[in-house]
Scaffold this motif. Structure first.
Motif, PDB file in Angstrom:
ATOM      1  N   ASP A  34       0.838  -1.197   0.000  1.00 41.32           N
ATOM      2  CA  ASP A  34       0.000   0.000   0.000  1.00 41.32           C
ATOM      3  C   ASP A  34       0.872   1.246   0.000  1.00 41.32           C
ATOM      4  O   ASP A  34       2.086   1.181   0.226  1.00 41.32           O
ATOM      5  CB  ASP A  34      -0.908  -0.034   1.235  1.00 41.32           C
ATOM      6  CG  ASP A  34      -2.151   0.814   1.062  1.00 41.32           C
ATOM      7  OD1 ASP A  34      -2.256   1.522   0.047  1.00 41.32           O
ATOM      8  OD2 ASP A  34      -3.025   0.769   1.953  1.00 41.32           O
ATOM      9  N   THR A  35       0.239   2.395  -0.245  1.00 37.34           N
ATOM     10  CA  THR A  35       0.976   3.660  -0.173  1.00 37.34           C
ATOM     11  C   THR A  35       0.997   4.214   1.248  1.00 37.34           C
ATOM     12  O   THR A  35       1.894   4.989   1.596  1.00 37.34           O
ATOM     13  CB  THR A  35       0.343   4.699  -1.116  1.00 37.34           C
ATOM     14  OG1 THR A  35      -1.048   4.840  -0.801  1.00 37.34           O
ATOM     15  CG2 THR A  35       0.483   4.259  -2.570  1.00 37.34           C
ATOM     16  N   GLN A  85       1.623   4.330   5.253  1.00 38.65           N
ATOM     17  CA  GLN A  85       2.774   3.853   6.017  1.00 38.65           C
ATOM     18  C   GLN A  85       2.485   3.861   7.511  1.00 38.65           C
ATOM     19  O   GLN A  85       1.618   4.589   7.993  1.00 38.65           O
ATOM     20  CB  GLN A  85       4.008   4.721   5.741  1.00 38.65           C
ATOM     21  CG  GLN A  85       4.527   4.662   4.335  1.00 38.65           C
ATOM     22  CD  GLN A  85       5.836   5.417   4.178  1.00 38.65           C
ATOM     23  OE1 GLN A  85       6.422   5.904   5.155  1.00 38.65           O
ATOM     24  NE2 GLN A  85       6.311   5.528   2.950  1.00 38.65           N
ATOM     25  N   ARG A 123       5.661   0.734   4.504  1.00 40.82           N
ATOM     26  CA  ARG A 123       4.359   0.672   3.870  1.00 40.82           C
ATOM     27  C   ARG A 123       3.485  -0.410   4.491  1.00 40.82           C
ATOM     28  O   ARG A 123       3.965  -1.462   4.898  1.00 40.82           O
ATOM     29  CB  ARG A 123       4.520   0.370   2.376  1.00 40.82           C
ATOM     30  CG  ARG A 123       5.075   1.534   1.564  1.00 40.82           C
ATOM     31  CD  ARG A 123       5.410   1.081   0.164  1.00 40.82           C
ATOM     32  NE  ARG A 123       5.772   2.200  -0.693  1.00 40.82           N
ATOM     33  CZ  ARG A 123       6.455   2.097  -1.820  1.00 40.82           C
ATOM     34  NH1 ARG A 123       6.852   0.898  -2.233  1.00 40.82           N
ATOM     35  NH2 ARG A 123       6.743   3.159  -2.535  1.00 40.82           N
TER      36      ARG A 123
END
Length: 284
Positions: free
Chosen positions: A220-221, A223, A228
């Motif tokens: 995923d973007t 964090q 991440r």
């Protein structure tokens, strides 16, 4: 999205796992196994006639396999595509026992080596990870998919497959661990995530119930603690088989997908209980 192959359901699950495991072992065959063991343990003797190296400490034995398809307890290695100058290796350290039919007691040593010189750059010993009994270790292989936990920061994976011995209650499971190479040491950031599990109960003829679970991963973007999130999508299917009009008929009774978000807590990714592999109980 990074996807993992699923096993067949029902009575064919174990056969599919065995075929898949043999193919993976062939890809991770390690012709440098003896040289790696010699580099890591320079005082160790040469392999005996059965391809085993006795380390002389804690009655430990390392298996050097000459078999084309390797062996579950043999040294495994793979050049890392993300950095071809590095060689990844896994050395099972198994206590020598009178009868392997009763199971094994052993650790797994993960190594990052200079591919040209075999100089050891990093190592990490996972205690108890090669121990087994009724649920046997059936395969160990590296997973070098693009597990980019941060920009320019790629981890590598290790899969361990296990399977049960009961024909009436078939069971198989593959777990995944991720390792991060830091400036000073090698860290395990994901410990024992189920990526494949198949189980069932049947009369060894036709009638029975079976379940299958597979997990696909995507980075995923978002964090947490500098790494991440990992989106783990669990696909599950339950089926029931029975004799109808002289034929064995299998019917799906439940099917679906459940997303899970794995967040890094500063040391490791948190795994929901439903996705924790059995071998997390053995690992230190």
């Amino acid at each position: 999205m990074l996807r993992f192959p699923s096993a067949l359901t029902g009575a064919l699950a174990l056969a599919a796992l065995l075929a898949c495991g043999a193919a993976q072992a062939a890809r991770d065959a390690c012709p440098q196994a003896a040289d790696i063991v010699r580099a890591v343990y320079p005082q160790a003797p040469a392999p005996d006639a059965e391809g085993r190296v006795r380390l002389g400490q804690d009655n430990l034995v390392v298996q050097i396999s000459d078999d084309e398809f390797g062996a579950p307890f043999a040294v495994t290695c793979k050049a890392w595509p993300a950095n071809p100058n590095l060689l990844l290796a896994a050395i099972p350290l198994v206590q020598d026992g009178p009868d392997d039919a009763d199971g094994h007691d052993g650790d797994l040593q993960i190594l990052v080596l200079d591919r040209a010189t075999l100089n050891m750059l990093h190592d990490l010993r996972l205690e108890g990870l090669m121990s087994d009994d009724a649920i046997r270790v059936s395969g160990v292989s590296f997973d070098t998919a693009r597990y980019d936990v941060a920009p320019g920061r790629r981890t590598f994976g290790l899969r361990i497959s296990r399977e049960g011995s009961s024909r009436a209650n078939p069971f198989s499971e593959t777990s995944l661990r991720l390792f991060d190479i830091g400036a000073q040491r090698l860290d395990m950031v994901l410990d024992g995530l189920i990526v494949d599990r198949s189980s069932g109960e049947w009369d060894t003829n036709c009638a029975g119930e079976f379940t299958e679970r597979t997990v696909s991963l995507a980075m995923d973007t978002a964090q947490a603690q500098g790494l991440r999130d990992i989106v783990a999508t669990e696909s599950y299917e339950s089926s029931r088989s029975a004799v109808q009009h002289g034929d064995c008929v299998e019917k799906t009774v439940d099917k679906g997908k459940t997303p899970h978000t794995l967040k890094f807590d500063g040391q490791r990714y948190r795994i929901p209980e439903s996705l924790r592999a059995l071998d997390r109980e053995n690992a230190g």
